[in-house]
Scaffold this active site. Structure first.
Site, PDB file in Angstrom:
ATOM      1  N   CYS A  65       0.877  -1.168   0.000  1.00  0.00           N
ATOM      2  CA  CYS A  65       0.000   0.000   0.000  1.00  0.00           C
ATOM      3  C   CYS A  65       0.915   1.218   0.000  1.00  0.00           C
ATOM      4  O   CYS A  65       2.095   1.087  -0.305  1.00  0.00           O
ATOM      5  CB  CYS A  65      -0.990  -0.013   1.177  1.00  0.00           C
ATOM      6  N   GLY A  66       0.411   2.374   0.326  1.00  0.00           N
ATOM      7  CA  GLY A  66       1.246   3.566   0.294  1.00  0.00           C
ATOM      8  C   GLY A  66       2.434   3.481   1.229  1.00  0.00           C
ATOM      9  O   GLY A  66       3.565   3.763   0.852  1.00  0.00           O
ATOM     10  N   GLY A  68       2.723   0.594   3.577  1.00  0.00           N
ATOM     11  CA  GLY A  68       2.892  -0.787   4.017  1.00  0.00           C
ATOM     12  C   GLY A  68       2.301  -1.031   5.390  1.00  0.00           C
ATOM     13  O   GLY A  68       2.138  -2.171   5.818  1.00  0.00           O
ATOM     14  N   ILE A  69       1.963   0.036   6.094  1.00  0.00           N
ATOM     15  CA  ILE A  69       1.454  -0.087   7.457  1.00  0.00           C
ATOM     16  C   ILE A  69       0.020  -0.618   7.468  1.00  0.00           C
ATOM     17  O   ILE A  69      -0.302  -1.555   8.203  1.00  0.00           O
ATOM     18  CB  ILE A  69       1.534   1.269   8.192  1.00  0.00           C
ATOM     19  N   LYS A 135       9.395 -17.132  21.458  1.00  0.00           N
ATOM     20  CA  LYS A 135       8.694 -15.854  21.365  1.00  0.00           C
ATOM     21  C   LYS A 135       7.481 -15.958  20.441  1.00  0.00           C
ATOM     22  O   LYS A 135       6.412 -15.440  20.753  1.00  0.00           O
ATOM     23  CB  LYS A 135       9.649 -14.769  20.877  1.00  0.00           C
TER      24      LYS A 135
END
Length: 152
Positions: A65-66, A68-69, A135
């Site tokens: 996307c613009g 990546g978030i 983890k």
């Protein structure tokens, strides 16, 4: 390895370059859209890629996307999905080696296509070998705990 690739309109141009790169490198991939520069909502594409990874229809995903978030946040809403934002090769390698991320995300307005190709090559050539397994297992356990609480 079968790869899902998808983007919103802000990542469309990079997605098209990455598709050509994947084809040149003989990777099998499925394009989840978008298919033009017309505006779409990135969660729709991210949800479909995450869903098909969970179902085993594809092995790994690339979302753009613009920044990546947004696609990372959306994809991570699916239980069991780990999507990692990667704008450098070290992060791409660690996404797989340390976190067993099924999806990497990138910002089409953040990095150039040549770097994006290197990031993808690094990610696709890295394999989970149990690094940070303790983890990752903690993350999975917490996710299961939240799911169980929400169904009760």
């Amino acid at each position: 390895m079968k790869i899902a690739i998808g983007s919103d309109h802000n990542g469309f141009n990079m997605k098209e370059v990455i598709k050509a790169y994947l084809q040149d490198e003989n990777y099998q991939f499925v394009d989840y859209g978008c298919y033009t520069c017309d505006a779409i909502d990135y969660p729709d594409v991210a949800f479909q890629v995450a869903s098909d990874i969970r179902k085993g229809k594809v092995d790994r995903g690339i979302l753009i996307c613009g920044t990546g978030i947004g696609v990372a946040i959306a994809a991570c809403k699916y239980p069991g999905i780990r999507a990692a934002l990667c704008h450098d090769t070290y992060s791409a390698e660690r996404a797989q080696l340390s976190n067993n991320a099924q999806i990497i995300t990138m910002g089409g307005q953040i990095i150039g296509t040549e770097l994006a190709k290197k990031v993808i090559a690094t990610y696709l050539n890295s394999s989970w070998a149990g690094g940070s397994e303790r983890k990752v297992n903690k993350i999975t356990a917490k996710e299961k705990e939240f799911i169980e609480k929400s169904t009760n």
